[in-house]
Design an enzyme around this catalytic site. Structure first.
Site, mmCIF file in Angstrom:
data_model
loop_
_atom_site.group_PDB
_atom_site.id
_atom_site.type_symbol
_atom_site.label_atom_id
_atom_site.label_comp_id
_atom_site.label_asym_id
_atom_site.label_seq_id
_atom_site.Cartn_x
_atom_site.Cartn_y
_atom_site.Cartn_z
ATOM 1 N N ASP A 96 75.146 47.677 42.157
ATOM 2 C CA ASP A 96 73.773 47.460 42.618
ATOM 3 C C ASP A 96 73.692 46.372 43.680
ATOM 4 O O ASP A 96 74.668 45.652 43.921
ATOM 5 C CB ASP A 96 72.864 47.125 41.426
ATOM 6 C CG ASP A 96 73.467 46.093 40.485
ATOM 7 O OD1 ASP A 96 74.410 45.395 40.901
ATOM 8 O OD2 ASP A 96 73.003 45.981 39.349
ATOM 9 N N ASN A 124 67.952 42.489 28.433
ATOM 10 C CA ASN A 124 67.044 43.554 27.988
ATOM 11 C C ASN A 124 67.773 44.892 27.801
ATOM 12 O O ASN A 124 67.131 45.927 27.669
ATOM 13 C CB ASN A 124 65.895 43.723 28.990
ATOM 14 C CG ASN A 124 66.368 44.203 30.361
ATOM 15 O OD1 ASN A 124 67.568 44.265 30.617
ATOM 16 N ND2 ASN A 124 65.433 44.540 31.232
ATOM 17 N N HIS A 139 69.745 46.374 30.032
ATOM 18 C CA HIS A 139 69.947 47.174 31.249
ATOM 19 C C HIS A 139 71.421 47.259 31.626
ATOM 20 O O HIS A 139 72.222 46.398 31.251
ATOM 21 C CB HIS A 139 69.067 46.677 32.421
ATOM 22 C CG HIS A 139 69.498 45.407 33.077
ATOM 23 N ND1 HIS A 139 68.633 44.620 33.807
ATOM 24 C CD2 HIS A 139 70.697 44.781 33.159
ATOM 25 C CE1 HIS A 139 69.270 43.594 34.304
ATOM 26 N NE2 HIS A 139 70.527 43.656 33.920
ATOM 27 N N GLU A 178 66.609 49.673 34.413
ATOM 28 C CA GLU A 178 65.765 48.957 33.468
ATOM 29 C C GLU A 178 65.342 49.881 32.319
ATOM 30 O O GLU A 178 65.463 51.111 32.430
ATOM 31 C CB GLU A 178 64.532 48.432 34.212
ATOM 32 C CG GLU A 178 64.859 47.510 35.390
ATOM 33 C CD GLU A 178 65.364 46.125 34.969
ATOM 34 O OE1 GLU A 178 65.979 45.989 33.889
ATOM 35 O OE2 GLU A 178 65.149 45.173 35.732
HETATM 36 P P1 PGA Z 1 74.943 38.360 33.531
HETATM 37 O O1 PGA Z 1 74.217 39.673 34.005
HETATM 38 O O2 PGA Z 1 76.398 38.628 33.584
HETATM 39 O O3 PGA Z 1 74.526 37.315 34.538
HETATM 40 O O4 PGA Z 1 74.483 38.055 32.156
HETATM 41 C C1 PGA Z 1 74.499 40.891 33.410
HETATM 42 C C2 PGA Z 1 73.490 41.927 33.806
HETATM 43 O O5 PGA Z 1 72.311 41.602 34.008
HETATM 44 O O6 PGA Z 1 73.878 43.109 33.912
#
Ligand code: PGA
Length: 257
Positions: free
Chosen positions: A81, A150, A152, A157
């Site tokens: 992404d 969350n 995702h 999302e």
């Molecule tokens: P993080 O992000 O490694 O900063 O926890 C993971 C994500 O949001 O996919």
């Protein structure tokens, strides 16, 4: 579940889950999978993630490259992404993250390092181009994934259909809070509200998938993946029950299993 061993291998809802007591072992195993894939096929297409979790992963990849134990010279990478509406050279873009963590530290060829373009004039068309590029390149051989607080994956999302392709997404309030306030990105400025992400359907086509989560702040999301059935409100639950998927967790993120 209580985890007492250095490494515990479980099968949960038909999914391989490995719980580590030492994060160093987790990242060493995660990088060994990359080495194995590249040994079988030096031209493999590798799907990559960003975020705080993956900094340790890239540190290990860079170290193994420096030691001459790993080479990305013939491989191609495809990031999950990217934000919409900032320049790739912006210090907060995922391009900059990848450049700092991986591109500048390994023998990966820049022309083989792919992300959606954050400054595309037409983000929808850019998402389509990216989806087509992955397909034209033969698909992803090994996909790495992190998990949002969350649930995702990529920037898919809660509520995203499991057959979605690369698309433009409006980021949820939870993700904006996670990345700006909790992780400290975009300090003193507004975080982009839109991003482009491989869809869940794009991700699920990868031939092998490794999901990494560390820290107690991920425990709730990990718990929700395995406590309930597959459901759209927990995008990572789409990964359950597939032989090609491995979850690599530290004890803290696994505490609600
Ligand atoms: P993080 O992000 O490694 O900063 O926890 C993971 C994500 O949001 O996919």
């Amino acid at each position: 579940m209580k985890f007492t061993k250095r490494k515990t291998v479980l099968s949960l809802s038909g999914t391989r889950v490995v719980v580590y007591s030492d994060k160093a072992d987790l990242f060493s195993d995660a990088v060994s999978e990359l080495a194995k894939t590249l040994k079988e096929n030096p031209k493999a297409n590798i799907g990559l993630a960003t975020g705080a979790t993956f900094q340790d992963f890239y540190r290990e990849v860079a170290l193994q490259c420096r030691k001459g134990k790993l080479s990305l010279k013939k491989s191609s990478t495809f990031n999950l992404d990217e934000y919409v509406g900032i320049k790739p050279s912006d210090p907060e873009s995922y391009y900059s993250y990848m450049n700092n963590q991986l591109y500048s530290k390994t023998d990966l060829k820049k022309e083989n390092a792919h992300l959606p373009r954050s400054d595309a004039k037409n983000p929808k068309a850019e998402a389509q181009r990216y989806e087509n590029l992955i397909k034209k390149s033969g698909g992803i051989d090994l996909q790495y994934l992190g998990i949002g607080n969350n649930g995702h994956i990529g920037f898919n999302e809660p509520g995203t259909p499991f057959d979605s392709k690369t698309h433009v997404v409006k980021l949820s309030e939870a993700t904006i809070r996670q990345n700006s306030i909790e992780r400290g990105y975009f300090v003193g400025r507004k975080m982009p509200r839109y991003a482009m992400t491989m869809g869940i359907g794009t991700i699920l086509k990868a031939r092998k998938i490794i999901v990494i989560a560390t820290g107690s702040h991920k425990a709730e999301a990990i718990g929700r993946i395995f406590k309930k059935g597959k459901n759209k409100e927990v995008p990572a639950s789409s990964l359950k029950g597939m032989k090609k998927v491995t979850f690599m967790l530290d004890r803290q993120s696994a505490q609600r299993l």
